[in-house]
Motif scaffolding. Structure first.
Motif, short mmCIF file in Angstrom:
data_model
loop_
_atom_site.label_atom_id
_atom_site.label_comp_id
_atom_site.label_asym_id
_atom_site.label_seq_id
_atom_site.Cartn_x
_atom_site.Cartn_y
_atom_site.Cartn_z
N UNK A 1 -62.69 -32.29 94.89
CA UNK A 1 -63.19 -31.20 95.72
C UNK A 1 -62.07 -30.18 95.78
N UNK A 2 -62.28 -29.02 95.17
CA UNK A 2 -61.21 -28.03 95.01
C UNK A 2 -60.81 -27.36 96.31
N UNK A 3 -61.50 -27.66 97.41
CA UNK A 3 -61.10 -27.14 98.72
C UNK A 3 -60.37 -28.18 99.55
N UNK A 4 -60.14 -29.36 98.99
CA UNK A 4 -59.46 -30.45 99.68
C UNK A 4 -58.02 -30.51 99.18
N UNK A 5 -57.07 -30.21 100.04
CA UNK A 5 -55.68 -30.09 99.61
C UNK A 5 -55.13 -31.38 99.03
N UNK A 6 -55.47 -32.50 99.64
CA UNK A 6 -54.97 -33.78 99.13
C UNK A 6 -55.47 -34.05 97.72
N UNK A 7 -56.75 -33.76 97.48
CA UNK A 7 -57.31 -33.99 96.15
C UNK A 7 -56.73 -33.04 95.11
N UNK A 8 -56.51 -31.79 95.49
CA UNK A 8 -55.93 -30.83 94.55
C UNK A 8 -54.51 -31.23 94.19
N UNK A 9 -53.72 -31.59 95.19
CA UNK A 9 -52.36 -32.06 94.91
C UNK A 9 -52.40 -33.29 94.01
N UNK A 10 -53.38 -34.16 94.24
CA UNK A 10 -53.48 -35.38 93.46
C UNK A 10 -53.77 -35.13 92.00
N UNK A 11 -54.66 -34.18 91.69
CA UNK A 11 -55.00 -33.95 90.28
C UNK A 11 -53.84 -33.28 89.55
N UNK A 12 -53.12 -32.38 90.22
CA UNK A 12 -51.93 -31.80 89.58
C UNK A 12 -50.91 -32.90 89.30
N UNK A 13 -50.72 -33.79 90.27
CA UNK A 13 -49.81 -34.90 90.06
C UNK A 13 -50.24 -35.81 88.94
N UNK A 14 -51.56 -36.03 88.81
CA UNK A 14 -52.07 -36.87 87.73
C UNK A 14 -51.80 -36.25 86.37
N UNK A 15 -52.04 -34.96 86.23
CA UNK A 15 -51.80 -34.29 84.96
C UNK A 15 -50.33 -34.38 84.59
N UNK A 16 -49.46 -34.13 85.56
CA UNK A 16 -48.02 -34.21 85.29
C UNK A 16 -47.62 -35.63 84.88
N UNK A 17 -48.14 -36.62 85.61
CA UNK A 17 -47.77 -38.01 85.33
C UNK A 17 -48.32 -38.51 84.01
N UNK A 18 -49.58 -38.20 83.70
CA UNK A 18 -50.23 -38.79 82.54
C UNK A 18 -50.08 -37.96 81.27
N UNK A 19 -49.95 -36.65 81.42
CA UNK A 19 -49.82 -35.81 80.22
C UNK A 19 -48.40 -35.30 80.01
N UNK A 20 -47.57 -35.36 81.06
CA UNK A 20 -46.16 -35.06 80.87
C UNK A 20 -45.67 -33.76 81.47
N UNK A 21 -46.50 -33.04 82.19
CA UNK A 21 -46.07 -31.78 82.80
C UNK A 21 -47.26 -30.85 82.97
N UNK A 22 -46.97 -29.59 83.26
CA UNK A 22 -48.02 -28.59 83.37
C UNK A 22 -47.47 -27.23 82.94
N UNK A 23 -48.12 -26.63 81.97
CA UNK A 23 -47.72 -25.33 81.45
C UNK A 23 -48.75 -24.24 81.70
N UNK A 24 -50.03 -24.63 81.73
CA UNK A 24 -51.13 -23.68 81.80
C UNK A 24 -52.14 -24.14 82.83
N UNK A 25 -52.79 -23.19 83.50
CA UNK A 25 -53.84 -23.54 84.45
C UNK A 25 -54.93 -22.49 84.41
N UNK A 26 -56.16 -22.96 84.47
CA UNK A 26 -57.33 -22.09 84.58
C UNK A 26 -58.05 -22.50 85.86
#
Length: 250
Positions: free
Chosen positions: A63-88
């Protein structure tokens, strides 16, 4: 080699429409992609399409309006893919047939939340992750309704998408010194599943004939092409800009 080889992206609202087209286009350009969306089935299907391009992909129901969930998906991308360079940041919603006086407070708050608050909330967590990599590029999804008055757009949606335009420019100035570029895309009428659900083909034809120079609706892939450009090294000197992809909306 793709122009985005070695880059890692996150697309919110990436299970369908412009978000899905953007995720697939980023993968085709060489990026690994994380998908955040409420639609679990659509998100898993998006992951399959990204992997078909030989890229890594992850999905999280968010849910993109839920701060905990948004923080969680950014953390997941960093942890599983290795970082974050781009966002849409592509989450948004509206309604038809409303005016300033017929919009309810509940509807106003919900649309502002999904279409503007979600964009700010995503950037709140994307920016620190990008800063750890020395910079990055963010593309926020606005709308032609946010830059030009349109009677078919609800007032809440128009206000939210105008807010995205200004928030984009504000954020671009604030984080340029950290190597983070922030731009927006403002699509016109685009043949997403939502638009095709809302408008009959003859209504779409009438809308574009009356309101824009190019008398057809855009395909999601045409909007996605602008997203890839703004994420690419070719746009290294482009920041704080809102790029219309609207067929010349008047």
């Amino acid at each position: 080699m793709g122009v985005l080889d070695g880059r890692i992206a996150l697309v919110t609202g990436g299970s369908s429409g412009i978000g899905l087209a953007s995720a697939v286009a980023l993968a085709a350009a060489g990026a690994d992609v994380g998908i955040a969306d409420l639609d679990a089935d659509g998100g898993e299907a998006a992951v399959a399409r990204i992997r078909a391009h030989g890229r890594r992909a992850v999905f999280q129901q968010v849910d993109a309006t839920d701060e905990t969930q948004v923080a969680g998906v950014v953390g997941q991308v960093v942890a599983e893919l290795g970082g974050l360079d781009l966002a849409v940041n592509n989450v948004g919603d509206g309604e038809l047939g409303r005016t300033v006086t017929t919009t309810s407070l509940e509807s106003w708050n919900a649309i502002i939340g999904r279409s503007l608050t979600s964009t700010w909330l995503a950037m709140k967590y994307e920016i620190p992750a990008m800063a750890q990599r020395g910079g990055g590029a963010i593309v926020n999804m606005s709308s032609s309704a946010g830059v030009s008055p349109q009677t078919t757009a609800s007032p809440a949606y128009a206000a939210a998408k105008a807010g995205v335009v200004h928030l984009t420019r504000y954020t671009a100035r604030q984080y340029a010194d950290q190597g983070i570029r922030v731009n927006a895309v403002a699509p016109g009428l685009t043949l997403t599943p939502r638009v095709e659900q809302w408008f009959a083909p003859d209504a779409i034809a009438g809308e574009v004939a009356d309101s824009q120079f190019v008398h057809r609706a855009a395909a999601p892939e045409e909007v996605a092409a602008a997203v890839v450009y703004l994420c690419s090294p070719a746009a290294a000197m482009v920041t704080g800009h809102t790029l219309p992809v609207s067929g010349g909306v008047r």
